[in-house]
Write a protein that holds these residues in place. Structure first.
Motif, short mmCIF file in Angstrom:
data_model
loop_
_atom_site.label_atom_id
_atom_site.label_comp_id
_atom_site.label_asym_id
_atom_site.label_seq_id
_atom_site.Cartn_x
_atom_site.Cartn_y
_atom_site.Cartn_z
N ASP A 1 49.30 91.41 -41.90
CA ASP A 1 50.04 91.80 -42.99
C ASP A 1 50.14 93.37 -43.11
O ASP A 1 51.08 93.78 -43.91
CB ASP A 1 49.42 91.29 -44.07
N ASP A 2 48.79 94.08 -42.79
CA ASP A 2 48.64 95.32 -43.07
C ASP A 2 48.23 96.26 -41.96
O ASP A 2 47.30 95.37 -41.21
CB ASP A 2 48.13 95.59 -44.45
N LEU A 3 48.27 97.56 -42.14
CA LEU A 3 47.78 98.37 -40.69
C LEU A 3 47.15 99.65 -41.46
O LEU A 3 47.97 100.36 -42.15
CB LEU A 3 48.71 98.66 -39.69
N ILE A 4 46.11 99.74 -41.31
CA ILE A 4 45.24 101.14 -41.82
C ILE A 4 44.80 101.92 -40.57
O ILE A 4 44.01 101.45 -39.71
CB ILE A 4 44.01 100.63 -42.66
N LEU A 5 45.17 103.18 -40.88
CA LEU A 5 44.75 104.07 -39.70
C LEU A 5 43.77 105.00 -40.39
O LEU A 5 44.23 105.83 -41.32
CB LEU A 5 45.90 104.81 -38.99
N SER B 1 42.63 100.78 -37.24
CA SER B 1 42.44 101.33 -36.08
C SER B 1 42.13 102.75 -36.47
O SER B 1 42.15 103.41 -37.85
CB SER B 1 43.61 101.26 -35.28
N MET B 2 42.11 103.75 -35.62
CA MET B 2 41.82 105.27 -35.82
C MET B 2 43.26 105.81 -35.70
O MET B 2 44.21 105.38 -35.14
CB MET B 2 41.03 105.90 -35.05
N GLU B 3 43.49 107.02 -36.13
CA GLU B 3 44.80 107.68 -35.97
C GLU B 3 44.82 108.28 -34.65
O GLU B 3 45.96 108.81 -34.16
CB GLU B 3 44.81 108.89 -37.06
N ARG B 4 43.76 108.72 -33.84
CA ARG B 4 43.80 109.21 -32.64
C ARG B 4 43.93 108.29 -31.52
O ARG B 4 43.15 107.68 -31.09
CB ARG B 4 42.46 110.08 -32.31
N MET C 1 48.44 100.19 -30.49
CA MET C 1 49.22 98.94 -30.99
C MET C 1 49.76 99.73 -32.13
O MET C 1 51.12 99.10 -32.36
CB MET C 1 48.13 97.90 -31.35
N ALA C 2 49.28 100.41 -32.94
CA ALA C 2 50.15 100.88 -34.17
C ALA C 2 51.40 101.61 -33.77
O ALA C 2 52.64 101.56 -34.20
CB ALA C 2 49.26 101.96 -34.87
N ALA C 3 51.41 102.22 -32.72
CA ALA C 3 52.46 103.16 -32.21
C ALA C 3 53.49 102.15 -31.43
O ALA C 3 54.81 102.40 -31.63
CB ALA C 3 52.13 104.16 -30.92
N SER C 4 52.98 101.08 -30.94
CA SER C 4 53.90 100.07 -30.24
C SER C 4 54.54 99.22 -31.62
O SER C 4 55.81 98.95 -31.19
CB SER C 4 53.28 99.18 -29.54
N LEU C 5 54.02 99.01 -32.60
CA LEU C 5 54.78 98.23 -33.69
C LEU C 5 55.61 99.02 -34.23
O LEU C 5 56.62 98.36 -34.55
CB LEU C 5 53.31 97.91 -34.53
N ILE D 1 40.88 89.17 -44.30
CA ILE D 1 39.93 89.70 -43.19
C ILE D 1 40.51 90.75 -42.77
O ILE D 1 41.75 90.90 -42.26
CB ILE D 1 39.89 88.27 -41.89
N ALA D 2 39.74 91.77 -42.43
CA ALA D 2 39.80 93.37 -41.99
C ALA D 2 39.30 93.31 -40.67
O ALA D 2 38.14 92.97 -40.40
CB ALA D 2 39.34 94.29 -42.92
N ILE D 3 40.20 93.53 -39.67
CA ILE D 3 39.96 93.48 -38.18
C ILE D 3 40.24 94.52 -37.27
O ILE D 3 41.26 95.12 -37.53
CB ILE D 3 40.54 92.28 -37.52
N PRO D 4 39.14 95.14 -36.80
CA PRO D 4 39.23 96.25 -35.89
C PRO D 4 40.33 96.15 -34.87
O PRO D 4 40.54 94.81 -34.23
CB PRO D 4 38.01 96.54 -35.16
N LEU D 5 41.40 96.92 -34.69
CA LEU D 5 42.59 96.59 -33.71
C LEU D 5 42.80 97.65 -32.52
O LEU D 5 42.70 98.90 -33.05
CB LEU D 5 43.78 96.74 -34.73
N SER D 6 42.74 97.13 -31.57
CA SER D 6 42.95 97.87 -30.41
C SER D 6 44.07 97.22 -29.33
O SER D 6 45.30 97.41 -29.82
CB SER D 6 41.71 97.91 -29.58
N GLY D 7 43.59 96.62 -28.23
CA GLY D 7 44.77 95.79 -27.56
C GLY D 7 45.25 94.65 -28.54
O GLY D 7 46.27 94.12 -28.09
#
Length: 318
Positions: free
Chosen positions: A248-252, A199-202, A206-210, A169-175
Motif C-alpha cells: 500500500d505504501d513505501l517509505i524511504l 527501505s533506505m534511500e541509498r 525495489m523502490a526504483a523498479s516500482l 504491518i511495516a516490513i523491511p523491503l529489499s528484494g
C-alpha cells in the motif's frame, strides 16, 4: 503468485526447524504513533534473522544435489548454511565485498564456504549461477523463489494468529521476498490490512523498479541497512509483481534516520538489531509512520549487526 495454501504448507514443514518468535508491544513507540505499536522480534530467530524460514523451506524440498549455493548480503547465506549443515550437504555462499565481516564469519562458522566475489549482489549471483551450471549445485535464491517466499510468509501467519486485530504491518523491503510472503499471508486472512514497505534511500532497488514500472539495475551503495542492498534481478519472476500488487505504501529513509532507529531500539527497548530491522521504528521516530488507524506491527527482521558498528551508532558516531 504464492498463496495461503503454500504458506501454510511451509509453516508445517519448517515448524521443527525454526523458532516461533515473540510479538510484544512497545510502550514508547505507541506513545509516539498515536496507537498501539507491536514489535515482531524475528531477530530472535535461530540464525538471527527471518531468512531461516525461507531457506529452510526451500532446502527441505531439494532432492539429491552436489551442494547448495546462493548470493547473499549475509543473512540468507547464514540461513542456507544452517539448513545445509542440518541436511549434511555442502554449501557455497557467494557475497560481494560490501558484506560485513561479522556476517561472513558467521557463515564460515556453520561450515559453509563464504566466497567473496565482485562489488555487488548481482556480481555475486553470477558466481552462484556458475556453480549451478558447471558444478551441479542447487540454487536457493535469496528472495525471488516460490519456496523462499512461502517460508517468509509464515511470519504473516504468526503475526495474525497472535494479533488478529492488526491494522498494518511495516516490513523491511529489499528484494521483496519478505514483503511478498508476509503480505500474501496477511491479505488472504485480512483483506483490509495495510502493507507498508520501508527501505533506505541509498540504492533501494525495489523502490526504483516500482517507480520505473519494471525491474531496473541500481548501483549498490554502502548503507547502515546493508541487508536491504542488492538488485531484484532484471528477470524477476515473482517478487516485483507481488510487491507492486500487495504493498500500500513505501517509505524511504535517510541514513541518520536509520541510525536513530537502531539507537532507540537498543536504549528504550533493549533490542540489538541491524539497520534493516530498525527501519520501522525509524519511520515512527521520524514522523513518517503512525498507528492512528489501529495496531501497527513493526517487523524486526534481523539482529546480525557488527558489534563495533553498533557501538559507534550508540555513541552517535554514525
Amino acid at each position: 503468485m504464492v498463496g495461503l495454501d503454500e504458506i501454510r504448507m511451509a509453516a508445517a514443514r519448517i515448524a521443527p526447524m525454526i523458532r516461533r518468535t515473540p510479538l510484544r508491544v512497545s510502550r514508547g513507540l505507541t506513545d509516539m504513533a498515536g496507537g498501539p505499536v507491536w514489535l515482531k522480534c524475528e531477530h530472535h530467530q535461530e540464525t538471527g534473522a527471518f531468512k531461516l524460514r525461507g531457506a529452510s523451506n526451500a532446502a527441505a524440498g531439494l532432492g539429491r544435489v552436489a551442494g547448495v549455493t546462493t548470493a547473499s548480503t549475509g543473512n540468507h547465506g547464514r540461513a542456507l548454511a544452517h539448513a545445509a549443515r542440518a541436511l549434511g550437504i555442502p554449501a557455497v555462499i557467494c557475497m560481494s565485498r560490501l558484506v560485513p565481516a561479522n556476517k561472513i564469519a558467521a557463515i564460515e562458522a556453520l561450515g559453509a564456504e563464504a566466497r567473496i566475489t565482485g562489488a555487488s549482489q548481482d556480481e555475486a549471483f553470477d558466481e552462484a549461477r556458475r556453480l549451478v551450471r558447471e558444478e551441479g549445485f542447487a540454487l536457493v535464491p535469496p528472495f525471488d523463489d516460490a519456496a523462499v517466499i512461502a517460508g517468509q510468509g509464515t511470519l504473516g501467519l504468526e503475526i495474525l494468529e497472535d494479533l488478529p486485530e492488526a491494522a498494518a504491518i511495516a516490513i523491511p523491503l529489499s528484494g521483496g521476498g519478505l514483503l511478498a510472503g508476509v503480505a500474501a499471508a496477511a491479505r488472504a486472512l485480512r483483506p483490509d490490512i495495510r502493507i507498508i514497505g520501508i527501505s533506505m534511500e541509498r540504492g533501494a532497488a525495489m523502490a526504483a523498479s516500482l517507480a520505473a514500472g519494471h525491474p531496473v539495475d541500481v548501483e549498490e551503495l554502502e548503507t547502515l541497512a546493508d541487508s536491504l542492498g542488492g538488485g531484484i534481478g532484471l528477470e524477476n519472476r515473482l517478487t516485483f509483481a507481488m510487491c507492486r500488487d500487495l504493498m500500500d505504501d513505501l517509505i524511504l529513509l535517510e541514513e541518520a534516520e536509520i541510525a536513530a532507529g537502531i539507537r532507540w531500539l537498543a536504549r528504550e527497548e533493549g533490542e540489538t538489531v541491524e539497520g534493516a530491522a530498525a527501519v520501522g521504528a525509524a519511520a515512527v521516530l521520524a514522523g513518517r509512520l503512525d498507528a492512528r488507524a489501529g495496531p501497527l506491527v513493526l517487523l524486526l527482521s534481523g539482529g546480525n549487526i557488527d558489534p563495533a558498528l553498533h557501538a559507534a551508532i550508540l555513541k552517535g558516531e554514525r
